[in-house]
Design a protein around this motif. Structure first.
Motif, PDB file in Angstrom:
ATOM      1  N   LYS A   1       3.033  -1.011 -13.938  1.00 31.68           N
ATOM      2  CA  LYS A   1       2.093  -1.901 -13.256  1.00 31.68           C
ATOM      3  C   LYS A   1       2.790  -3.034 -12.506  1.00 31.68           C
ATOM      4  O   LYS A   1       2.119  -3.924 -11.972  1.00 31.68           O
TER       5      LYS A   1
ATOM      6  N   HIS B   1       0.813  -1.212   0.000  1.00 28.53           N
ATOM      7  CA  HIS B   1       0.000   0.000   0.000  1.00 28.53           C
ATOM      8  C   HIS B   1       0.847   1.263   0.000  1.00 28.53           C
ATOM      9  O   HIS B   1       0.628   2.182  -0.800  1.00 28.53           O
ATOM     10  N   ASP B   2       1.819   1.338   0.917  1.00 31.71           N
ATOM     11  CA  ASP B   2       2.556   2.581   1.144  1.00 31.71           C
ATOM     12  C   ASP B   2       3.624   2.855   0.089  1.00 31.71           C
ATOM     13  O   ASP B   2       3.813   4.004  -0.335  1.00 31.71           O
ATOM     14  N   LYS B   3       4.352   1.809  -0.335  1.00 31.09           N
ATOM     15  CA  LYS B   3       5.488   2.020  -1.244  1.00 31.09           C
ATOM     16  C   LYS B   3       5.186   1.619  -2.694  1.00 31.09           C
ATOM     17  O   LYS B   3       5.811   2.139  -3.617  1.00 31.09           O
ATOM     18  N   CYS B   4       4.254   0.683  -2.869  1.00 25.52           N
ATOM     19  CA  CYS B   4       3.933   0.225  -4.221  1.00 25.52           C
ATOM     20  C   CYS B   4       2.675   0.882  -4.781  1.00 25.52           C
ATOM     21  O   CYS B   4       2.366   0.711  -5.968  1.00 25.52           O
ATOM     22  N   GLY B   5       1.938   1.578  -3.924  1.00 20.29           N
ATOM     23  CA  GLY B   5       0.729   2.251  -4.388  1.00 20.29           C
ATOM     24  C   GLY B   5      -0.417   1.313  -4.706  1.00 20.29           C
ATOM     25  O   GLY B   5      -1.305   1.639  -5.505  1.00 20.29           O
TER      26      GLY B   5
ATOM     27  N   TYR C   1      10.250  -0.154  -6.067  1.00 15.04           N
ATOM     28  CA  TYR C   1       9.044  -0.832  -5.580  1.00 15.04           C
ATOM     29  C   TYR C   1       7.947  -0.883  -6.641  1.00 15.04           C
ATOM     30  O   TYR C   1       7.156  -1.824  -6.677  1.00 15.04           O
ATOM     31  N   LYS C   2       7.909   0.125  -7.481  1.00 12.13           N
ATOM     32  CA  LYS C   2       6.877   0.169  -8.513  1.00 12.13           C
ATOM     33  C   LYS C   2       7.477   0.658  -9.818  1.00 12.13           C
ATOM     34  O   LYS C   2       8.206   1.639  -9.846  1.00 12.13           O
TER      35      LYS C   2
ATOM     36  N   LEU D   1       4.741  -4.413  -9.379  1.00 15.45           N
ATOM     37  CA  LEU D   1       4.924  -4.095  -7.966  1.00 15.45           C
ATOM     38  C   LEU D   1       5.875  -5.108  -7.336  1.00 15.45           C
ATOM     39  O   LEU D   1       5.790  -6.311  -7.616  1.00 15.45           O
TER      40      LEU D   1
ATOM     41  N   LYS E   1      -3.890  -0.626  -4.379  1.00 16.80           N
ATOM     42  CA  LYS E   1      -5.213  -0.366  -3.821  1.00 16.80           C
ATOM     43  C   LYS E   1      -5.900  -1.709  -3.539  1.00 16.80           C
ATOM     44  O   LYS E   1      -5.875  -2.613  -4.372  1.00 16.80           O
TER      45      LYS E   1
END
Length: 442
Positions: A158, A14-18, A154-155, A160, A20
């Motif tokens: 698309k 959630h925090d580093k890879c975005g 991390y990202k 992750l 949802k």
């Protein structure tokens, strides 16, 4: 060091890879410890997942054993699985790629197809901290800019990678504690591959020198990544304020590049997308104050050092340097048409530089159109003396690319027109002209 738990992995997602929570994801699973641990960490976490396994058939029964392990695990845990077999050796040979690059191309091409087919929002891979550190040293050895020293991110689009905070040792321990089956890839022990040599021979020495080597390197790469982001801002500003994009070529004013103390770094980041490496960048910078005409090449582009600019343009595989024109029209390599008609009583001269009129009786057809050659000369309209074409180019402030792209129209052995610029005075329309030769370029 961060503890490897489902909660921490989800937090990184959630925090580093975005990531949802409502997104459906594809998990790349090779059968190794990292991807099997990842699959276990993400299973039953209220995340909609399915798995994908590539069988490259490089290790015979070992490759089939990897696939069988992944199939059994997914079946036991009710995980949807997609498998595909590839003839990687044939693909690598046909596309002139290394096995590693061929596998990467095929893998991600198939993953992207699956994501579109299954309406999945992201691809999650098991790359971990050791992979990132090895990538740092790989790029360091090969030569790279700041971006190559910031490790794996991390990202990336698309893709992750939520395991980058964890070591390979932590991942294997997690598999052993939770009794997660995994396979060893025997090729990972072969030090003929540079990555394996770094993994088995270089990094162990550094770990002896610094017991906290893993954490130290992760911190180093984080700092470098922050520096990379700062550099990107400067480079983007340079692109917006300095670069001139002229459709088929990019122009970099040398005088403006020289204003930057870090011009080598900025130039490398600007020309890197066109396939130029750090070594070429060094050569370009050394020739900034040299004579015009020096050229540098990547696989896809060439860079030309002109008098005031650096010019970047695509490489042309096959260049046509001449063609013949009769009283007709041709379309390639450029559009040119010619026609002859009696001189009208109300004849008027063309003001269009791409449309000329000559005395047809003085011109021998067919016309030869060719590129400039050393020693070419003609008599420019309005002059009574010959002038070297090279001097005409200089006086008209032609760039190197302008010279390369300019056609000369030849009648017999005489240059009658520098196409788009000036006709030869000897072939102009006069009161004695009976027939007009009209030539139109473009």
């Amino acid at each position: 060091m961060t503890e490897l738990t489902p909660q921490n992995v989800l937090k990184i997602l959630h925090d580093k890879c975005g990531f949802k929570t409502n997104e459906a994801i594809l998990v790349a699973v090779s059968g190794g410890a990292d991807s099997m641990a990842l699959l276990h960490l993400l299973t039953n976490r209220r995340i909609n997942i399915c798995a994908a396994h590539c069988n490259f058939n490089l290790r015979g029964k070992e490759s089939d054993g990897d696939q069988l392990l992944v199939e059994n695990y997914c079946k036991e845990n009710n995980i949807e699985l997609h498998c595909k077999s590839f003839n990687i050796i044939e693909y690598a040979r046909d596309h002139k790629l290394s096995i590693e690059m061929a596998a990467r191309e095929l893998r991600y091409e198939w993953f992207n197809q699956l994501m579109e087919q299954e309406q999945l929002e992201a691809l999650v891979t098991g790359h971990h901290g050791n992979d990132s550190i090895e990538t740092f040293f790989l790029n360091l050895v090969r030569g790279t800019g700041v971006k190559g020293l910031s490790g794996i991110q991390y990202k990336n689009g698309k893709v992750l990678r939520p395991l980058l905070d964890f070591s390979s040792q932590q991942i294997e321990e997690y598999c052993n504690i939770h009794q997660i089956p995994f396979r060893y890839d025997s090729s990972n022990s072969d030090v003929k591959y540079l990555r394996n040599k770094i993994r088995h021979e270089v990094i162990p020495v550094l770990e002896q020198m610094n017991p906290s080597f893993f954490s130290t390197m992760l911190n180093n790469m984080e700092h470098i990544h922050e520096a990379e982001l700062l550099l990107e801002e400067v480079v983007e500003q340079f692109r917006e304020e300095v670069l001139v994009d002229e459709h088929d070529k990019v122009l970099i004013p040398i005088s403006k590049l020289n204003l930057y103390a870090q011009k080598k770094t900025i130039l490398f980041e600007v020309i890197r997308p066109y396939g130029f490496n750090a070594s070429v960048t060094d050569d370009v910078v050394q020739h900034l104050d040299g004579l015009s005409g020096k050229q540098f090449f990547s696989e896809t582009h060439r860079l030309i050092k002109d008098r005031h600019n650096l010019l970047i343009m695509p490489r042309e595989e096959v260049a046509t340097d001449h063609f013949w024109l009769e009283e007709k029209q041709i379309q390639s390599p450029v559009k040119v048409e010619a026609k002859i008609y009696p001189k009208p009583s109300d004849f008027s001269f063309s003001k269009d530089p791409n449309l000329i009129h000559l005395d047809a009786d003085l011109v021998d057809l067919p016309l030869l159109f060719r590129k400039w050659q050393e020693g070419d000369r003609f008599m420019p309209l309005g002059m009574t003396q010959f002038k070297k074409v090279s001097d005409f180019f200089i006086d008209s402030k032609f760039s190197i690319v302008d010279k390369e792209q300019t056609w000369l129209a030849i009648s017999g052995e005489d240059i009658i027109w520098i196409a788009g610029h000036r006709i030869d005075d000897r072939f102009k329309i006069t009161n004695r002209t009976k027939f007009v030769l009209e030539v139109k370029l473009g």
